[in-house]
Design an enzyme around this catalytic site. Structure first.
Site, PDB file in Angstrom:
ATOM      1  N   HIS A   1       0.835  -1.203   0.000  1.00  0.00           N
ATOM      2  CA  HIS A   1       0.000   0.000   0.000  1.00  0.00           C
ATOM      3  C   HIS A   1       0.875   1.259   0.000  1.00  0.00           C
ATOM      4  O   HIS A   1       0.635   2.194  -0.777  1.00  0.00           O
ATOM      5  CB  HIS A   1      -0.904  -0.041   1.238  1.00  0.00           C
ATOM      6  N   GLU A   2       1.884   1.298   0.838  1.00  0.00           N
ATOM      7  CA  GLU A   2       2.781   2.457   0.888  1.00  0.00           C
ATOM      8  C   GLU A   2       3.612   2.554  -0.380  1.00  0.00           C
ATOM      9  O   GLU A   2       3.923   3.661  -0.845  1.00  0.00           O
ATOM     10  CB  GLU A   2       3.690   2.380   2.124  1.00  0.00           C
TER      11      GLU A   2
END
Length: 1059
Positions: free
Chosen positions: A457-458
């Site tokens: 996600h990051e």
């Protein structure tokens, strides 16, 4: 008697060879009855590997407590010649490898599994690969596949799938089959990868043999995407870190928790990101695109066999970087992102950025994409906080960074064999040693989901993805395991017992994320067309409430945000809807069309747009309604209408003041823009627009160092656009012209991002407006529309010359808060007023030259300055005639010779006067400029040479030297015509110096000849006499004065200041 082909089959089957190395035994060892295993020893039996050779991520797995053992090198079709005492076997014919035939592809075959050239029927239980076709090209190292055994709706089978390479370049891997569905990961190497898929089940025949009959084949071609920048993997350590991560004692005992184990696990997690992303891109019909990782040649870690044998492979490189902080400093609670009272919870990102930048040291303009695992993250049970951890992604332009802690690293798989066991491990999380991150990591498989998924996600943020309504960029990564397994175990998070998971149940990248990846440089494929260097998007309001969007690389899609919404739910794609199709470089938008795409309850007054280009650029329109409304209109001083374009950047800098320039040339037909002076240092300070009549307009301020850009108005050059480097302010600017020229970037050539500002067809730039503080922070452009023209501009060339009078200019920057508004004026609204404006002389002359306008049009189109130039030419011709008359008369009669010498100064007088008159009357023409050069050649080139001939320079060598002088004058005047616009000008618009001596300096030789005539030094009495008399090389040394004058005229380095 059995048919002969059955004998051949039996003879070729390795089960018919009873050697002491045979592995064809019904006593093979299997794990839980789900798959066959064979030993690595030489006996007929097999022994599974010991626990020390497998990861403890398999503990508590719903698929069993041990990793399936690897098969030894198979004694099958690949080495039958050796087993047959070296005798050659009959050649096998080729067979089609159509994607529709799941059972075809040449390779090894087991008993009852026909080879690719066999006419025997294949097993209906052969695996069917549904997610990829045979002979497909792929571009990533690890590929995720999905398939079925028979039709799951009619027969639900349990069993094992074995994936093996025909060249044994990678050990066989084993994957569970649940209700006839299977998923697998395939490790690929560059080039063709010939794969075999074998299905075994306790319910089917031939289950307990090493030659399963239920087989299919697949060939995949892997091409590394070396055309794309890599994603760098970094493990960040404190300067005094021991290089260990949090793990339960059982984990530490089985696999350790040191740096080498961390590298293997992080590398495998990145391979899972890559495989997941490529499959999602393919499902979105955008090709099997995925980022690539930087690689290195190391001992392989992707499978257990490589670790045992030390096989070298090209694997994803994991950089180990130590920062300048201690472990205690990194684990300070005041830096912990999960600490609600932390005052510096963003410092970990800054620490990581500084360490990464110091490690990679990117070059100017180079962008690095880096995903960081902070190894010193630690579960602080006393404060119930994970210290040394932050989940953040973004960047500063040069370093795009994602950071995440190692709190769940113990649960990651470290090889492909461990993927399914890791995502099936129901061992409870022991919070005495490791964190239950967000209370969603109650078991090992859920911790692996959170750790691998949240870090992905990051990494999505690193690639520019915002939060979305669903998918990885929401929090759907909590189901990441479903992309790699067919059965989900009990979940402590949802308190559900799990069950079968199919592709429809899997975690996804949102469609908008996939579209972003499609235009991102890290996702470029070798088969893509050349990538545009300009990714910018520009937005231009025009007539009738329309807005034109332009992008050099093409407009990809537009995100729509109704007022009050930050997450996109509505968007419009261009091309074929899949990020492909014809490139649309210009799109016309209307407010009604955009609002029709929204539900009625979301059609709020304010509509925000985010417009994306095919090369990944973006442009934000905060309020489309305002942009398309009358508020964007501006009335110019001459009464014509213009429009402000959408802003670029922000204008919130303290102390900024509005600034605006409407070009004189846009409203006054007699104004001609000839020069742009840019003031810049590290950024753009200001821009000054200088006109032919020495007037100027300043936008911003005069700071930094000035740089001049001259327009070649003799060739009709005018400004057509600008290239802008900008971020929060305007870093630099380059000017583009109608002759295809582009100036250097004045200011910071690598600052911010690039934007090419060229008005749509039918419009031109009319001015600049914005806001300025200490330097240009933002700028706007104003446009004019020349589409609707009166009859007097029907001639195309006349239109171009008319546009020349409406020169455009560009943006500046002095902490000028940087919006870019283009004012566009529609001549449709002002054409009546246009006709009342005096038609510029240059257009009148062009029209008279181009059209059949009756008798004496050539004389009628001449300006007064042109007539004075003609007098210069008259003097030169009369001088030549006088020299010729002297040659025909008696040598002692000098009257004609004096006349020849006297006409030259009069020519110089008229040469000075024509420029004075042109500037006085503010009328100039290209024809007049050419007339001036031709007249100078006659009066100051040919006439002095003719006078020298008459005075006595009459030998053949003298003729050559005089001709050299005339040709030098001709060349010097031609160079002047080409380069005059590039020579620096003074405040009045005149050139500061001559390149080489001007041709009228030949009058100094004429004056010297007049002195000789007065002294009677002519013909045989010339000074210094004649040299080499009586030979073919006879010449007069004084002819060298003409040679010297010719050399000085053509010199490039000699600069003579103008008076």
């Amino acid at each position: 008697m059995a048919p002969s082909f059955l004998k051949d089959i039996r003879r070729r089957s390795k089960s018919s060879f009873r050697t002491d190395r045979s592995t064809d035994s019904s006593n093979g060892i299997h794990s839980n009855g789900r798959g066959s295993g064979s030993g690595s020893g030489s006996g007929s039996g097999s022994v599974p590997p010991t626990n020390r050779n497998k990861s403890s991520s398999t503990l508590g797995s719903i698929y069993g407590g041990s990793t399936p053992p690897t098969l030894p090198n198979s004694h099958s079709a690949s080495n039958l010649q050796t087993l047959n005492n070296g005798q050659s076997l009959p050649a096998r014919s080729a067979v089609s490898t159509s994607a529709s035939n799941r059972y075809s592809v040449s390779g090894m075959s087991g008993l009852g599994s026909p080879s690719a050239n066999s006419s025997l029927p294949t097993s209906p239980y052969a695996p069917r690969i549904l997610s990829i076709a045979d002979n497909t090209w792929v571009y990533q190292k690890v590929l995720s596949i999905y398939g079925t055994i028979v039709d799951p709706a009619t027969q639900a089978l349990e069993g094992n799938l074995t994936v093996s390479r025909l060249d044994d370049g990678f050990p066989p891997t084993y994957w569970p089959v649940s209700d006839s569905h299977f998923k697998a990961l395939i490790y690929l190497t560059p080039g063709p990868n010939r794969l075999r898929f074998d299905f075994t089940s306790p319910k089917l025949a031939n289950n307990n043999t090493s030659n399963p009959i239920h087989s299919s084949y697949l060939t995949l071609h892997m091409l590394p995407p070396l055309c794309a920048p890599p994603l760098h993997l970094v493990i960040l350590l404190a300067k005094d870190s021991p290089g260990t991560y949090d793990a339960a004692p059982a984990r530490i005992e089985k696999e350790g928790n040191g740096l080498e184990t961390a590298i293997r696990k992080f590398r495998m997690a990145a391979y899972l990101w890559q495989a997941f992303t490529a499959e999602q891109m393919f499902r979105n019909k955008l090709g099997r695109r995925a980022f690539r990782m930087e690689e290195e040649w190391v001992a392989g870690t992707s499978n257990l066999r490589d670790r045992e044998t030390g096989t070298m492979r090209s694997e994803a490189k994991v950089h180990v970087v130590r920062c300048d902080k201690t472990v205690a400093e990194l684990r300070d609670l005041d830096l912990a992102q999960q600490n609600p009272n932390a005052k510096r919870n963003g410092d970990l990102f800054a620490i990581a950025t500084e360490a990464v930048q110091s490690h990679f040291q990117p070059l100017p303009g180079q962008k690095q994409y880096v995903s960081v695992l902070i190894l010193d993250a630690h579960w602080d049970k006393g404060s119930n906080t994970i210290t040394g951890h932050a989940a953040l992604g973004g960047g500063n332009g040069q370093i795009q960074l994602a950071i995440f802690g190692s709190q769940a690293l113990q649960s990651y798989p470290s090889s492909i064999e461990e993927v399914v066991p890791a995502f099936s491990d129901c061992t409870p999380t022991d919070t005495n040693y490791v964190a239950n991150d967000c209370n969603e990591s109650g078991s090992n498989w859920e911790a692996a989901n959170i750790g691998i998924g949240a870090h992905m996600h990051e990494t999505g943020h690193l690639f520019g993805c915002p939060h979305q309504e669903s998918g990885v960029m929401l929090r759907d990564y909590v189901t990441l395991n479903r992309s790699f397994t067919t059965r989900e175990p009990y979940s402590t998070r949802t308190k559900s017992k799990g069950g079968l998971v199919l592709p429809k149940d899997e975690c996804t990248w949102h469609r908008l994320d996939c579209l972003r990846f499609r235009g991102h440089p890290c996702f470029a494929l070798p088969t893509d067309p050349p990538r545009s260097s300009d990714d910018s998007v520009q937005v231009w309001p025009v007539d009738n409430g329309n807005v034109i969007v332009t992008a050099t690389s093409g407009v990809a899609y537009i995100e729509l945000f109704p007022e009050g919404e930050d997450i996109c739910h509505f968007w419009q794609e261009f091309g074929d809807g899949n990020g492909n199709g014809p490139i649309q470089k210009q799109v016309v938008l209307t407010e009604q069309e955009l609002r029709n795409r929204l539900p009625e309850d979301r059609r709020r007054p304010k509509l925000k747009l985010s417009i994306k280009s095919s090369a990944g650029g973006s442009h934000e329109v905060d309020n489309f309604s305002l942009l398309a409304s009358k508020a964007s209109r501006v009335k110019l001083p001459n009464g014509q209408m213009a429009f402000r374009s959408s802003k670029l950047g922000s204008s919130q800098m303290e102390g900024s003041l509005p600034d605006e320039v409407v070009f004189y040339s846009a409203t006054q037909q007699t104004k001609l823009l000839t020069q742009v002076r840019v003031f810049s240092g590290f950024a753009l300070d200001g821009i000054e627009f200088i006109y032919e009549d020495s007037t100027s307009q300043l936008f911003g301020k005069r700071g930094g160092s000035p740089s001049d850009f001259f327009l070649d108005t003799r060739r009709g050059e005018y400004i057509t656009g600008f290239y802008l480097r900008s971020g929060f302010w305007v870093d630099g600017v380059a000017i583009m012209t109608s002759l295809g020229r582009k100036s250097p970037v004045y200011g910071n050539a690598t600052g911010g991002s690039g934007h090419t500002l060229i008005p749509p067809r039918g419009y031109s730039i009319a001015g600049v407006t914005g806001s300025c503080a200490n330097w240009t922070k933002g700028a706007f452009l104003l446009w004019l529309s020349p589409n609707v023209m009166s009859d007097k501009f029907k001639d195309r060339e006349a239109q171009l010359l008319h546009l020349l009078k409406k020169q455009t200019t560009y943006q500046y920057r002095k902490h000028l808060q940087y919006h870019i508004h283009f004012k566009i004026r529609s001549v449709a609204n002002g054409s009546a007023k246009d006709s009342a404006v005096a038609e510029p002389a240059v257009d009148k002359q062009k029209k008279l030259l181009a059209e059949d306008t009756g008798h004496f049009s050539l004389i009628r189109m001449l300006h007064l300055a042109d007539l004075i130039t003609e007098l210069n030419g008259f003097c030169g011709v009369m001088s030549i005639f006088s020299s010729m008359r002297y040659c025909l008369g008696p040598p002692s009669s000098y009257a004609n010779l004096w006349a020849a010498l006297a006409f030259m100064p009069f020519g110089l007088f008229f040469d000075f006067m024509d420029g004075k008159v042109a500037r006085w009357r503010k009328k100039s023409s290209l024809m007049g400029q050419e007339l001036d050069s031709l007249a100078d050649l006659v009066s100051f080139g040919v006439a002095p040479a003719a006078a020298a001939f008459a005075i006595g320079l009459r030998t053949p060598v003298d003729h050559v030297l005089l001709t050299f002088f005339v040709l030098c004058g001709l060349t010097r005047l031609a160079r002047f015509n080409v380069t005059a616009a590039n020579v620096p000008k003074d405040a009045s618009g005149k050139s500061k110096y001559f390149e080489g001596t001007p041709i009228p300096t030949s009058l100094s030789i004429a004056a010297l000849m007049a002195y000789w005539v007065g002294q009677g030094w002519t013909l045989d009495n010339l000074p210094l006499g004649a040299w080499a008399s009586g030979t073919v090389f006879e010449f007069h040394p004084v002819a060298g004065l003409f040679v010297l004058s010719g050399i000085l005229m053509t010199s490039k380095s000699l600069h003579v200041p103008k008076p």
